[in-house]
Design an enzyme around this catalytic site. Structure first.
Site, PDB file in Angstrom:
ATOM      1  N   LYS A  84       4.270 -26.404  20.653  1.00 31.90           N
ATOM      2  CA  LYS A  84       4.400 -25.178  19.850  1.00 31.90           C
ATOM      3  C   LYS A  84       5.779 -24.535  19.821  1.00 31.90           C
ATOM      4  CE  LYS A  84       3.277 -22.058  23.576  1.00 31.90           C
ATOM      5  NZ  LYS A  84       2.711 -20.809  24.008  1.00 31.90           N
ATOM      6  N   SER A 124      -1.386 -21.157  12.428  1.00 35.04           N
ATOM      7  CA  SER A 124      -0.409 -20.108  12.718  1.00 35.04           C
ATOM      8  C   SER A 124      -0.022 -19.381  11.443  1.00 35.04           C
ATOM      9  CB  SER A 124       0.834 -20.772  13.314  1.00 35.04           C
ATOM     10  OG  SER A 124       1.904 -19.875  13.330  1.00 35.04           O
ATOM     11  N   ALA A 125       0.341 -18.128  11.589  1.00 34.73           N
ATOM     12  CA  ALA A 125       0.840 -17.346  10.454  1.00 34.73           C
ATOM     13  C   ALA A 125       2.129 -17.942   9.893  1.00 34.73           C
ATOM     14  CB  ALA A 125       1.089 -15.910  10.895  1.00 34.73           C
ATOM     15  N   TYR A 148       7.367 -27.931  13.519  1.00 34.19           N
ATOM     16  CA  TYR A 148       6.171 -27.328  14.120  1.00 34.19           C
ATOM     17  C   TYR A 148       5.283 -26.707  13.030  1.00 34.19           C
ATOM     18  CZ  TYR A 148       3.194 -23.735  16.099  1.00 34.19           C
ATOM     19  OH  TYR A 148       2.104 -22.941  16.371  1.00 34.19           O
ATOM     20  N   LYS A 152       1.253 -27.653  11.298  1.00 32.97           N
ATOM     21  CA  LYS A 152       0.088 -26.770  11.098  1.00 32.97           C
ATOM     22  C   LYS A 152      -0.407 -26.876   9.647  1.00 32.97           C
ATOM     23  CE  LYS A 152      -0.243 -25.333  15.255  1.00 32.97           C
ATOM     24  NZ  LYS A 152      -1.307 -25.871  16.089  1.00 32.97           N
ATOM     25  N   PRO A 290      18.417 -17.683  13.364  1.00 34.68           N
ATOM     26  CA  PRO A 290      18.175 -18.484  12.150  1.00 34.68           C
ATOM     27  C   PRO A 290      16.689 -18.804  11.986  1.00 34.68           C
ATOM     28  CG  PRO A 290      19.973 -19.420  13.448  1.00 34.68           C
ATOM     29  CD  PRO A 290      19.363 -18.322  14.281  1.00 34.68           C
ATOM     30  N   GLY A 291      16.202 -18.720  10.768  1.00 35.37           N
ATOM     31  CA  GLY A 291      14.796 -19.060  10.500  1.00 35.37           C
ATOM     32  C   GLY A 291      13.845 -17.875  10.611  1.00 35.37           C
TER      33      GLY A 291
HETATM   34  P1  NAD Z   1       0.035 -23.736  25.252  1.00 36.66           P
HETATM   35  O1  NAD Z   1       1.190 -24.663  25.275  1.00 36.66           O
HETATM   36  O2  NAD Z   1      -0.061 -22.721  26.336  1.00 36.66           O
HETATM   37  O3  NAD Z   1      -1.337 -24.561  25.217  1.00 36.66           O
HETATM   38  C1  NAD Z   1      -1.444 -25.812  24.583  1.00 36.66           C
HETATM   39  C2  NAD Z   1      -2.122 -26.746  25.573  1.00 36.66           C
HETATM   40  O4  NAD Z   1      -2.296 -28.018  24.954  1.00 36.66           O
HETATM   41  C3  NAD Z   1      -1.296 -26.961  26.845  1.00 36.66           C
HETATM   42  O5  NAD Z   1      -2.129 -26.759  27.968  1.00 36.66           O
HETATM   43  C4  NAD Z   1      -0.842 -28.417  26.744  1.00 36.66           C
HETATM   44  O6  NAD Z   1      -0.736 -29.021  28.015  1.00 36.66           O
HETATM   45  C5  NAD Z   1      -1.942 -29.025  25.897  1.00 36.66           C
HETATM   46  N1  NAD Z   1      -1.574 -30.203  25.108  1.00 36.66           N
HETATM   47  C6  NAD Z   1      -0.547 -30.355  24.242  1.00 36.66           C
HETATM   48  N2  NAD Z   1      -0.597 -31.559  23.675  1.00 36.66           N
HETATM   49  C7  NAD Z   1      -1.677 -32.203  24.187  1.00 36.66           C
HETATM   50  C8  NAD Z   1      -2.265 -33.472  23.995  1.00 36.66           C
HETATM   51  N3  NAD Z   1      -1.744 -34.371  23.156  1.00 36.66           N
HETATM   52  N4  NAD Z   1      -3.385 -33.790  24.687  1.00 36.66           N
HETATM   53  C9  NAD Z   1      -3.933 -32.905  25.541  1.00 36.66           C
HETATM   54  N5  NAD Z   1      -3.428 -31.684  25.770  1.00 36.66           N
HETATM   55  C10 NAD Z   1      -2.310 -31.334  25.095  1.00 36.66           C
HETATM   56  O7  NAD Z   1       0.038 -23.030  23.822  1.00 36.66           O
HETATM   57  P2  NAD Z   1      -0.835 -21.809  23.273  1.00 36.66           P
HETATM   58  O8  NAD Z   1       0.095 -20.674  23.050  1.00 36.66           O
HETATM   59  O9  NAD Z   1      -2.038 -21.617  24.087  1.00 36.66           O
HETATM   60  O10 NAD Z   1      -1.220 -22.371  21.838  1.00 36.66           O
HETATM   61  C11 NAD Z   1      -2.446 -23.021  21.578  1.00 36.66           C
HETATM   62  C12 NAD Z   1      -2.491 -23.448  20.131  1.00 36.66           C
HETATM   63  O11 NAD Z   1      -2.300 -22.305  19.299  1.00 36.66           O
HETATM   64  C13 NAD Z   1      -1.393 -24.436  19.743  1.00 36.66           C
HETATM   65  O12 NAD Z   1      -1.927 -25.361  18.832  1.00 36.66           O
HETATM   66  C14 NAD Z   1      -0.358 -23.559  19.068  1.00 36.66           C
HETATM   67  O13 NAD Z   1       0.417 -24.264  18.136  1.00 36.66           O
HETATM   68  C15 NAD Z   1      -1.253 -22.535  18.379  1.00 36.66           C
HETATM   69  N6  NAD Z   1      -0.562 -21.268  18.112  1.00 36.66           N
HETATM   70  C16 NAD Z   1       0.041 -20.591  19.156  1.00 36.66           C
HETATM   71  C17 NAD Z   1       0.717 -19.397  18.886  1.00 36.66           C
HETATM   72  C18 NAD Z   1       1.401 -18.650  20.000  1.00 36.66           C
HETATM   73  O14 NAD Z   1       2.222 -17.775  19.700  1.00 36.66           O
HETATM   74  N7  NAD Z   1       1.122 -18.884  21.262  1.00 36.66           N
HETATM   75  C19 NAD Z   1       0.777 -18.898  17.582  1.00 36.66           C
HETATM   76  C20 NAD Z   1       0.147 -19.612  16.559  1.00 36.66           C
HETATM   77  C21 NAD Z   1      -0.520 -20.799  16.840  1.00 36.66           C
HETATM   78  C1  UD1 Z   2       7.724 -17.311  16.754  1.00 34.48           C
HETATM   79  C2  UD1 Z   2       7.854 -18.670  16.102  1.00 34.48           C
HETATM   80  C3  UD1 Z   2       6.720 -18.849  15.099  1.00 34.48           C
HETATM   81  C4  UD1 Z   2       5.364 -18.655  15.769  1.00 34.48           C
HETATM   82  C5  UD1 Z   2       5.352 -17.248  16.377  1.00 34.48           C
HETATM   83  C6  UD1 Z   2       4.070 -16.927  17.089  1.00 34.48           C
HETATM   84  C7  UD1 Z   2      10.291 -19.020  16.169  1.00 34.48           C
HETATM   85  C8  UD1 Z   2      11.532 -19.141  15.340  1.00 34.48           C
HETATM   86  N1  UD1 Z   2       9.163 -18.751  15.472  1.00 34.48           N
HETATM   87  O1  UD1 Z   2       7.997 -16.397  15.768  1.00 34.48           O
HETATM   88  O2  UD1 Z   2       6.761 -20.132  14.530  1.00 34.48           O
HETATM   89  O3  UD1 Z   2       4.317 -18.777  14.824  1.00 34.48           O
HETATM   90  O4  UD1 Z   2       6.434 -17.150  17.327  1.00 34.48           O
HETATM   91  O5  UD1 Z   2       4.026 -17.611  18.278  1.00 34.48           O
HETATM   92  O6  UD1 Z   2      10.295 -19.225  17.382  1.00 34.48           O
HETATM   93  N2  UD1 Z   2      13.136 -11.321  19.187  1.00 34.48           N
HETATM   94  C9  UD1 Z   2      14.279 -10.726  19.697  1.00 34.48           C
HETATM   95  N3  UD1 Z   2      14.795 -11.182  20.875  1.00 34.48           N
HETATM   96  C10 UD1 Z   2      14.215 -12.212  21.570  1.00 34.48           C
HETATM   97  C11 UD1 Z   2      13.044 -12.816  21.054  1.00 34.48           C
HETATM   98  C12 UD1 Z   2      12.545 -12.351  19.848  1.00 34.48           C
HETATM   99  O7  UD1 Z   2      14.818  -9.798  19.105  1.00 34.48           O
HETATM  100  O8  UD1 Z   2      14.746 -12.593  22.639  1.00 34.48           O
HETATM  101  C13 UD1 Z   2      12.567 -10.797  17.930  1.00 34.48           C
HETATM  102  C14 UD1 Z   2      12.489 -11.824  16.796  1.00 34.48           C
HETATM  103  O9  UD1 Z   2      13.663 -11.804  16.041  1.00 34.48           O
HETATM  104  C15 UD1 Z   2      11.269 -11.329  16.029  1.00 34.48           C
HETATM  105  C16 UD1 Z   2      10.387 -10.703  17.108  1.00 34.48           C
HETATM  106  O10 UD1 Z   2      11.247 -10.433  18.210  1.00 34.48           O
HETATM  107  O11 UD1 Z   2      11.636 -10.307  15.135  1.00 34.48           O
HETATM  108  C17 UD1 Z   2       9.273 -11.636  17.577  1.00 34.48           C
HETATM  109  O12 UD1 Z   2       9.841 -12.879  17.962  1.00 34.48           O
HETATM  110  P1  UD1 Z   2       8.946 -14.077  18.575  1.00 34.48           P
HETATM  111  O13 UD1 Z   2       8.155 -13.548  19.708  1.00 34.48           O
HETATM  112  O14 UD1 Z   2       9.855 -15.219  18.841  1.00 34.48           O
HETATM  113  O15 UD1 Z   2       7.910 -14.429  17.424  1.00 34.48           O
HETATM  114  P2  UD1 Z   2       8.154 -14.867  15.893  1.00 34.48           P
HETATM  115  O16 UD1 Z   2       9.535 -14.588  15.446  1.00 34.48           O
HETATM  116  O17 UD1 Z   2       7.085 -14.246  15.109  1.00 34.48           O
END
Ligand code: NAD
Ligand code: UD1
Length: 330
Positions: A84, A124-125, A148, A152, A290-291
Site C-alpha cells: 500500500k 481506496s479513495a 498502487y 485498486k 508531488p502527486g
Molecule cells: P497493512 O500493510 O497494515 O495490512 C496489509 C496486510 O496484508 C499486511 O499484514 C501484509 O503482511 C499482508 N499482505 C500483503 N501482501 C500479502 C500477500 N500477498 N499474502 C498475504 N498477506 C499479504 O495495510 P492496511 O493499512 O491494513 O491496508 C489494508 C488494505 O486496505 C490494503 O489492501 C490497502 O491497500 C487498503 N487501503 C488502506 C488504506 C490506508 O490508508 N491504510 C487506505 C485505502 C485502502
Molecule cells: C495517502 C496516499 C493515498 C492513500 C491515502 C490513504 C500518498 C501520496 N498517497 O494519501 O494513495 O489512499 O494515503 O491511505 O502517499 N502531509 C503533510 N506532512 C506529512 C504527511 C502528510 O503535510 O509528513 C499532508 C499531505 O500533504 C496531505 C495530508 O497530510 O494533505 C494527508 O496525507 P497522507 O496521510 O499521506 O494521506 P493522503 O495524502 O490522503
C-alpha cells in the site's frame, strides 16, 4: 459465518477481525506477515477473548489458498492483503501489480471453485483521482498517478467482470478514505516500518520525540487554510463498516465510500491533536508533495442508506487513540 480475512494481521485487518469476532463470526486469517507481526494475531485474540485460525501464507499462492478452503467451510472473504505504499509502488511497480492483482485473481478463483459467494474488497479513495469533492460512488474513476492506485482500479474491474459472469457472486467494494487511530485497548494500531509517509503516524512520532518536527506539504492549496484536506476516519468505525457490508451483501457488485463525509486540514488536525492530548506538534511549511491533491472527502450517504453504517468517532477520538497506541508501542 466463517470469514477468511486476508491481511488480517495488518492495520485495518486486525481491527476488522476484532469487530467480526464481536459480531459472532469465526475468523480465519491468511497473512504472509510482510508488513505485520505474528504477535498481532495474539492481540486480536486477547481483545476479543476468542480464538482465530492463522495461516502464514502468501495469498498469491493458489495452492495454499485452496488448502484453507478445503479445511474450512468458508462463507465469505474479506480481502485486505496488499501492498500500500504509494512511493514504493513507483519504485517497484512489478511487485505491486503482481501482489495486488494476482492475490485478487487467486481469491476470486478460489471463491468460484469452492462456491463462496460473499466477497468484500479493500479499495481506496485514491481511485477518484482529482475529481471534485465530495467524492460520490457514481463518479468516473480518474488515473491515480501511481501503480498502487492503479492496482485498486484494476482489482475493482476484475471483481466487477467476475460478478457479471456469475450473477450469484456478491461483491462489496469499499473505498476507504484516510484510516487513522487505533483500538481503545492500545494493543493494536498502525506501526509503519521506517519513517512514516502518512500524516497521523508522523504526528504521533513527533509527539513521542522520535521525529523532530512535522513538515507540512504546502499551504497554498485552495482549502480553508491552504493545507491539504482529507477525510480521516477512525479505524474502529472502518472495521465496523466491514461487518455492515458483509451483513448486507446482495448479488452483483456494490461500491461504498467509507468515510465520515467531513474534511479536516493538516493544521486543523494538529490543533485537534493538541486539544485531545495536550501536546503541541512543532512544524514547518515545506513544498507540496508531488502527486497530492488539495481536498479529498467522501459523500458518505450511500453506506448510511444501504448498509445502515456511519462513522461515530470524531477527530479528537482519532488523535487520542492514535497517541495512546504510539505511547504503548515499542
Ligand atoms: P497493512 O500493510 O497494515 O495490512 C496489509 C496486510 O496484508 C499486511 O499484514 C501484509 O503482511 C499482508 N499482505 C500483503 N501482501 C500479502 C500477500 N500477498 N499474502 C498475504 N498477506 C499479504 O495495510 P492496511 O493499512 O491494513 O491496508 C489494508 C488494505 O486496505 C490494503 O489492501 C490497502 O491497500 C487498503 N487501503 C488502506 C488504506 C490506508 O490508508 N491504510 C487506505 C485505502 C485502502
Ligand atoms: C495517502 C496516499 C493515498 C492513500 C491515502 C490513504 C500518498 C501520496 N498517497 O494519501 O494513495 O489512499 O494515503 O491511505 O502517499 N502531509 C503533510 N506532512 C506529512 C504527511 C502528510 O503535510 O509528513 C499532508 C499531505 O500533504 C496531505 C495530508 O497530510 O494533505 C494527508 O496525507 P497522507 O496521510 O499521506 O494521506 P493522503 O495524502 O490522503
Amino acid at each position: 459465518m466463517n470469514i477468511l480475512v486476508t491481511g488480517g494481521a495488518g492495520y485495518i485487518g486486525s481491527h476488522t477481525c476484532v469487530a467480526l469476532l464481536a459480531a459472532g463470526h469465526s475468523v480465519i486469517i491468511a497473512d504472509n506477515l510482510r508488513n505485520s507481526k505474528r504477535e498481532t494475531v495474539a492481540k486480536i485474540m486477547q481483545i476479543a477473548v476468542k480464538e482465530v485460525a492463522f495461516y502464514e501464507i502468501d495469498v498469491t499462492d493458489s495452492r495454499a489458498v485452496d488448502e484453507i478452503f478445503m479445511n474450512y467451510k468458508i462463507d465469505g472473504v474479506i480481502h485486505f492483503a496488499g501492498l500500500k505504499a504509494v512511493g514504493e509502488s513507483i519504485e517497484m511497480p512489478l511487485d505491486y501489480y503482481y501482489n495486488n492483482i494476482v492475490s485478487t485473481l487467486v481469491l476470486a478463483k478460489a471463491c468460484q471453485k469452492f462456491n463462496v459467494n460473499k466477497f468484500v474488497f479493500s479499495s481506496s479513495a485514491t481511485v477518484y483521482g482529482d475529481n471534485t469533492v465530495p467524492f460520490v460512488e457514481t463518479m468516473d474513476l480518474l488515473p491515480t498517478t501511481n501503480p498502487y492506485g492503479e492496482t485498486k482500479s484494476m482489482s475493482e474491474r476484475i471483481l466487477t467482470d467476475t460478478a457479471k459472469a456469475n450473477p450469484s457472486f456478491s461483491v462489496s467494494i469499499l473505498r476507504y478514505f484516510n484510516p487513522v487511530g487505533a483500538h481503545e485497548s492500545g494493543l493494536i494500531g498502525e506501526a509503519p516500518n521506517g519513517v512514516p509517509n502518512n500524516l497521523m503516524p508522523y504526528v504521533t512520532q513527533v509527539a513521542k520525540r522520535k521525529l523532530e518536527k512535522l513538515r507540512i506539504f504546502g499551504n497554498d492549496y485552495p482549502t480553508v487554510d491552504g493545507t491539504g484536506v482529507r477525510d480521516y476516519i477512525h479505524v474502529v468505525d472502518l472495521a465496523e463498516g466491514h461487518v455492515a457490508a458483509l451483513g448486507n451483501l446482495i448479488n452483483g457488485v456494490h461500491t461504498y465510500n467509507l468515510g465520515t463525509g467531513k474534511g479536516t486540514s493538516v493544521l486543523e488536525l494538529i490543533k485537534a491533536f493538541d486539544q485531545a492530548n495536550n501536546i503541541k506538534i512543532p512544524y514547518e511549511i515545506s513544498d507540496r508533495r508531488p502527486g497530492d491533491i488539495a481536498s479529498c472527502y467522501a459523500d458518505a450517504s450511500k453506506a448510511k442508506n444501504e448498509l445502515g453504517w456511519e462513522a461515530r468517532l470524531n477527530i479528537y477520538d482519532m488523535c487520542r487513540d492514535a497517541w495512546r497506541f504510539e505511547k504503548n508501542h515499542k
